[in-house]
Design a protein around this motif. Structure first.
Motif, PDB file in Angstrom:
ATOM      1  N   ALA A 155       5.716 162.062  64.499  1.00 46.59           N
ATOM      2  CA  ALA A 155       6.779 163.062  64.422  1.00 46.59           C
ATOM      3  C   ALA A 155       6.740 163.748  63.055  1.00 46.59           C
ATOM      4  CB  ALA A 155       8.131 162.402  64.647  1.00 46.59           C
ATOM      5  N   GLY A 156       6.887 165.070  63.081  1.00 48.72           N
ATOM      6  CA  GLY A 156       6.828 165.849  61.863  1.00 48.72           C
ATOM      7  C   GLY A 156       5.457 166.406  61.546  1.00 48.72           C
ATOM      8  N   ASP A 157       4.434 165.890  62.203  1.00 44.39           N
ATOM      9  CA  ASP A 157       3.065 166.365  61.988  1.00 44.39           C
ATOM     10  C   ASP A 157       2.823 167.686  62.721  1.00 44.39           C
ATOM     11  OD1 ASP A 157       1.278 163.170  61.855  1.00 44.39           O
ATOM     12  OD2 ASP A 157       2.439 164.269  60.363  1.00 44.39           O
ATOM     13  N   TYR A 158       1.602 168.172  62.635  1.00 47.00           N
ATOM     14  CA  TYR A 158       1.245 169.426  63.288  1.00 47.00           C
ATOM     15  C   TYR A 158      -0.075 169.275  64.033  1.00 47.00           C
ATOM     16  CZ  TYR A 158      -2.027 169.981  59.417  1.00 47.00           C
ATOM     17  OH  TYR A 158      -3.042 169.780  58.513  1.00 47.00           O
ATOM     18  N   LEU A 159      -0.262 170.180  64.984  1.00 44.42           N
ATOM     19  CA  LEU A 159      -1.515 170.298  65.728  1.00 44.42           C
ATOM     20  C   LEU A 159      -1.742 171.768  66.039  1.00 44.42           C
ATOM     21  CD1 LEU A 159      -1.415 167.475  68.462  1.00 44.42           C
ATOM     22  CD2 LEU A 159      -3.078 167.674  66.617  1.00 44.42           C
ATOM     23  N   ARG A 160      -2.998 172.131  66.229  1.00 44.57           N
ATOM     24  CA  ARG A 160      -3.315 173.474  66.705  1.00 44.57           C
ATOM     25  C   ARG A 160      -4.150 173.355  67.971  1.00 44.57           C
ATOM     26  NH1 ARG A 160      -6.622 178.612  64.156  1.00 44.57           N
ATOM     27  NH2 ARG A 160      -8.418 177.298  64.664  1.00 44.57           N
ATOM     28  N   LEU A 161      -3.623 173.897  69.033  1.00 39.64           N
ATOM     29  CA  LEU A 161      -4.345 173.931  70.297  1.00 39.64           C
ATOM     30  C   LEU A 161      -5.124 175.233  70.401  1.00 39.64           C
ATOM     31  CD1 LEU A 161      -1.621 172.614  72.772  1.00 39.64           C
ATOM     32  CD2 LEU A 161      -3.176 171.312  71.298  1.00 39.64           C
ATOM     33  N   SER A 162      -6.258 175.149  71.045  1.00 40.58           N
ATOM     34  CA  SER A 162      -7.082 176.329  71.292  1.00 40.58           C
ATOM     35  C   SER A 162      -7.335 176.460  72.783  1.00 40.58           C
ATOM     36  CB  SER A 162      -8.423 176.224  70.567  1.00 40.58           C
ATOM     37  OG  SER A 162      -8.256 176.142  69.180  1.00 40.58           O
ATOM     38  N   CYS A 163      -7.476 177.694  73.232  1.00 40.17           N
ATOM     39  CA  CYS A 163      -7.813 177.961  74.627  1.00 40.17           C
ATOM     40  C   CYS A 163      -8.920 179.009  74.626  1.00 40.17           C
ATOM     41  CB  CYS A 163      -6.597 178.455  75.396  1.00 40.17           C
ATOM     42  SG  CYS A 163      -6.953 178.925  77.107  1.00 40.17           S
ATOM     43  N   ALA A 164     -10.114 178.569  74.935  1.00 38.82           N
ATOM     44  CA  ALA A 164     -11.254 179.472  74.998  1.00 38.82           C
ATOM     45  C   ALA A 164     -11.360 180.049  76.404  1.00 38.82           C
ATOM     46  CB  ALA A 164     -12.532 178.728  74.646  1.00 38.82           C
ATOM     47  N   ALA A 165     -11.435 181.363  76.490  1.00 36.51           N
ATOM     48  CA  ALA A 165     -11.428 182.037  77.781  1.00 36.51           C
ATOM     49  C   ALA A 165     -12.720 182.797  78.005  1.00 36.51           C
ATOM     50  CB  ALA A 165     -10.244 182.986  77.857  1.00 36.51           C
ATOM     51  N   SER A 166     -13.124 182.880  79.237  1.00 38.31           N
ATOM     52  CA  SER A 166     -14.289 183.683  79.607  1.00 38.31           C
ATOM     53  C   SER A 166     -13.999 184.428  80.892  1.00 38.31           C
ATOM     54  CB  SER A 166     -15.522 182.791  79.787  1.00 38.31           C
ATOM     55  OG  SER A 166     -15.304 181.840  80.805  1.00 38.31           O
ATOM     56  N   GLY A 167     -14.624 185.578  81.076  1.00 39.14           N
ATOM     57  CA  GLY A 167     -14.385 186.405  82.243  1.00 39.14           C
ATOM     58  C   GLY A 167     -14.064 187.824  81.829  1.00 39.14           C
ATOM     59  N   ARG A 168     -14.390 188.773  82.676  1.00 34.00           N
ATOM     60  CA  ARG A 168     -14.312 190.173  82.258  1.00 34.00           C
ATOM     61  C   ARG A 168     -12.894 190.702  82.131  1.00 34.00           C
ATOM     62  NH1 ARG A 168     -13.955 193.727  86.759  1.00 34.00           N
ATOM     63  NH2 ARG A 168     -14.038 192.666  88.761  1.00 34.00           N
ATOM     64  N   THR A 169     -11.888 190.014  82.645  1.00 31.67           N
ATOM     65  CA  THR A 169     -10.518 190.492  82.545  1.00 31.67           C
ATOM     66  C   THR A 169      -9.725 189.793  81.440  1.00 31.67           C
ATOM     67  OG1 THR A 169      -9.768 188.905  84.197  1.00 31.67           O
ATOM     68  CG2 THR A 169     -10.417 191.092  84.989  1.00 31.67           C
ATOM     69  N   VAL A 170     -10.400 188.917  80.696  1.00 37.01           N
ATOM     70  CA  VAL A 170      -9.666 188.122  79.708  1.00 37.01           C
ATOM     71  C   VAL A 170      -9.020 188.985  78.647  1.00 37.01           C
ATOM     72  CG1 VAL A 170      -9.992 186.527  77.788  1.00 37.01           C
ATOM     73  CG2 VAL A 170     -10.920 185.977  80.039  1.00 37.01           C
ATOM     74  N   SER A 171      -9.732 189.959  78.147  1.00 35.50           N
ATOM     75  CA  SER A 171      -9.224 190.730  77.009  1.00 35.50           C
ATOM     76  C   SER A 171      -8.004 191.548  77.362  1.00 35.50           C
ATOM     77  CB  SER A 171     -10.325 191.635  76.468  1.00 35.50           C
ATOM     78  OG  SER A 171     -10.735 192.561  77.456  1.00 35.50           O
ATOM     79  N   SER A 172      -7.741 191.787  78.630  1.00 40.97           N
ATOM     80  CA  SER A 172      -6.562 192.547  79.024  1.00 40.97           C
ATOM     81  C   SER A 172      -5.463 191.660  79.595  1.00 40.97           C
ATOM     82  CB  SER A 172      -6.942 193.608  80.065  1.00 40.97           C
ATOM     83  OG  SER A 172      -7.449 192.983  81.232  1.00 40.97           O
ATOM     84  N   SER A 173      -5.704 190.366  79.602  1.00 43.01           N
ATOM     85  CA  SER A 173      -4.742 189.433  80.201  1.00 43.01           C
ATOM     86  C   SER A 173      -3.685 189.007  79.204  1.00 43.01           C
ATOM     87  CB  SER A 173      -5.457 188.185  80.710  1.00 43.01           C
ATOM     88  OG  SER A 173      -6.369 188.479  81.743  1.00 43.01           O
ATOM     89  N   ALA A 174      -2.492 188.805  79.699  1.00 43.98           N
ATOM     90  CA  ALA A 174      -1.481 188.091  78.923  1.00 43.98           C
ATOM     91  C   ALA A 174      -1.809 186.606  79.036  1.00 43.98           C
ATOM     92  CB  ALA A 174      -0.089 188.374  79.461  1.00 43.98           C
ATOM     93  N   MET A 175      -1.579 185.877  77.963  1.00 41.77           N
ATOM     94  CA  MET A 175      -1.916 184.456  77.942  1.00 41.77           C
ATOM     95  C   MET A 175      -0.670 183.639  77.663  1.00 41.77           C
ATOM     96  SD  MET A 175      -5.142 184.453  78.549  1.00 41.77           S
ATOM     97  CE  MET A 175      -5.578 182.761  78.116  1.00 41.77           C
ATOM     98  N   GLY A 176      -0.591 182.493  78.314  1.00 39.28           N
ATOM     99  CA  GLY A 176       0.570 181.636  78.117  1.00 39.28           C
ATOM    100  C   GLY A 176       0.177 180.192  77.914  1.00 39.28           C
ATOM    101  N   TRP A 177       1.096 179.448  77.323  1.00 40.43           N
ATOM    102  CA  TRP A 177       0.974 178.001  77.201  1.00 40.43           C
ATOM    103  C   TRP A 177       2.149 177.373  77.953  1.00 40.43           C
ATOM    104  CZ3 TRP A 177      -3.034 175.275  75.320  1.00 40.43           C
ATOM    105  CH2 TRP A 177      -3.924 175.904  74.455  1.00 40.43           C
ATOM    106  N   PHE A 178       1.845 176.356  78.723  1.00 38.89           N
ATOM    107  CA  PHE A 178       2.842 175.575  79.431  1.00 38.89           C
ATOM    108  C   PHE A 178       2.604 174.105  79.103  1.00 38.89           C
ATOM    109  CE2 PHE A 178       4.823 178.526  82.519  1.00 38.89           C
ATOM    110  CZ  PHE A 178       4.024 179.646  82.287  1.00 38.89           C
ATOM    111  N   ARG A 179       3.568 173.272  79.416  1.00 38.35           N
ATOM    112  CA  ARG A 179       3.390 171.833  79.204  1.00 38.35           C
ATOM    113  C   ARG A 179       4.070 171.053  80.324  1.00 38.35           C
ATOM    114  NH1 ARG A 179       7.148 171.024  73.765  1.00 38.35           N
ATOM    115  NH2 ARG A 179       9.194 171.307  74.764  1.00 38.35           N
ATOM    116  N   GLN A 180       3.556 169.871  80.535  1.00 32.72           N
ATOM    117  CA  GLN A 180       4.114 169.015  81.573  1.00 32.72           C
ATOM    118  C   GLN A 180       4.175 167.587  81.059  1.00 32.72           C
ATOM    119  OE1 GLN A 180       2.178 169.391  85.382  1.00 32.72           O
ATOM    120  NE2 GLN A 180       3.886 168.429  86.442  1.00 32.72           N
ATOM    121  N   ALA A 181       5.393 167.089  80.932  1.00 39.48           N
ATOM    122  CA  ALA A 181       5.614 165.708  80.513  1.00 39.48           C
ATOM    123  C   ALA A 181       5.595 164.806  81.741  1.00 39.48           C
ATOM    124  CB  ALA A 181       6.952 165.602  79.787  1.00 39.48           C
ATOM    125  N   PRO A 182       5.348 163.527  81.551  1.00 35.96           N
ATOM    126  CA  PRO A 182       5.310 162.603  82.693  1.00 35.96           C
ATOM    127  C   PRO A 182       6.603 162.651  83.496  1.00 35.96           C
ATOM    128  CG  PRO A 182       4.435 161.541  80.742  1.00 35.96           C
ATOM    129  CD  PRO A 182       5.001 162.847  80.286  1.00 35.96           C
TER     130      PRO A 182
END
Length: 123
Positions: A13-40
């Motif tokens: 608790a109190g620490d930090y992390l950086r998540l990355s999402c590498a994308a490929s595909g011809r529509t990626v640059s025009s896409s909106a991107m989101g992050w979601f999470r799911q706890a148990p």
């Protein structure tokens, strides 16, 4: 579109992390991107989203002021900087793409999903 999330881990608790999402595909640059999470035992919830230009950003109230979403279109990568992590942030984090470019907190609006990366925050 293919999405590959990475950067999860076990922190205190109190620490930090950086998540990355590498994308490929011809529509990626025009896409909106989101992050979601799911706890148990819980549903998948919205965390943050960003338009293709980075001009509009949307955060869930639970992470506002602690998390920052950015994107680098030259690298086709979206980042989620997570600071001041709390045990309640523990979840599998997923990145997603909305190829219509719409910024939204509705998981139903996202067309493509990554495989998820586990974030565990100990107290």
């Amino acid at each position: 579109v293919q999405l590959q999330a990475s950067g999860g881990g076990l922190v205190q608790a109190g620490d930090y992390l950086r998540l990355s999402c590498a994308a490929s595909g011809r529509t990626v640059s025009s896409s909106a991107m989101g992050w979601f999470r799911q706890a148990p035992g819980k549903g998948r919830e919205f965390v943050a989203a960003i338009t293709w230009s980075g001009g509009s950003i949307y955060y869930a109230d639970s992470v506002k002021g602690r998390f920052t979403i950015t994107r680098d279109n030259a690298k086709n990568t979206v980042y989620l900087q997570m600071n001041s992590l709390k045990p309640e942030d523990t979840a599998v984090y997923y990145c997603a793409a909305n190829t219509r470019g719409i910024i939204t907190n509705s998981r139903l609006s996202y067309d493509y999903w990554g495989q998820g990366t586990q974030v565990t925050v100990s107290s």
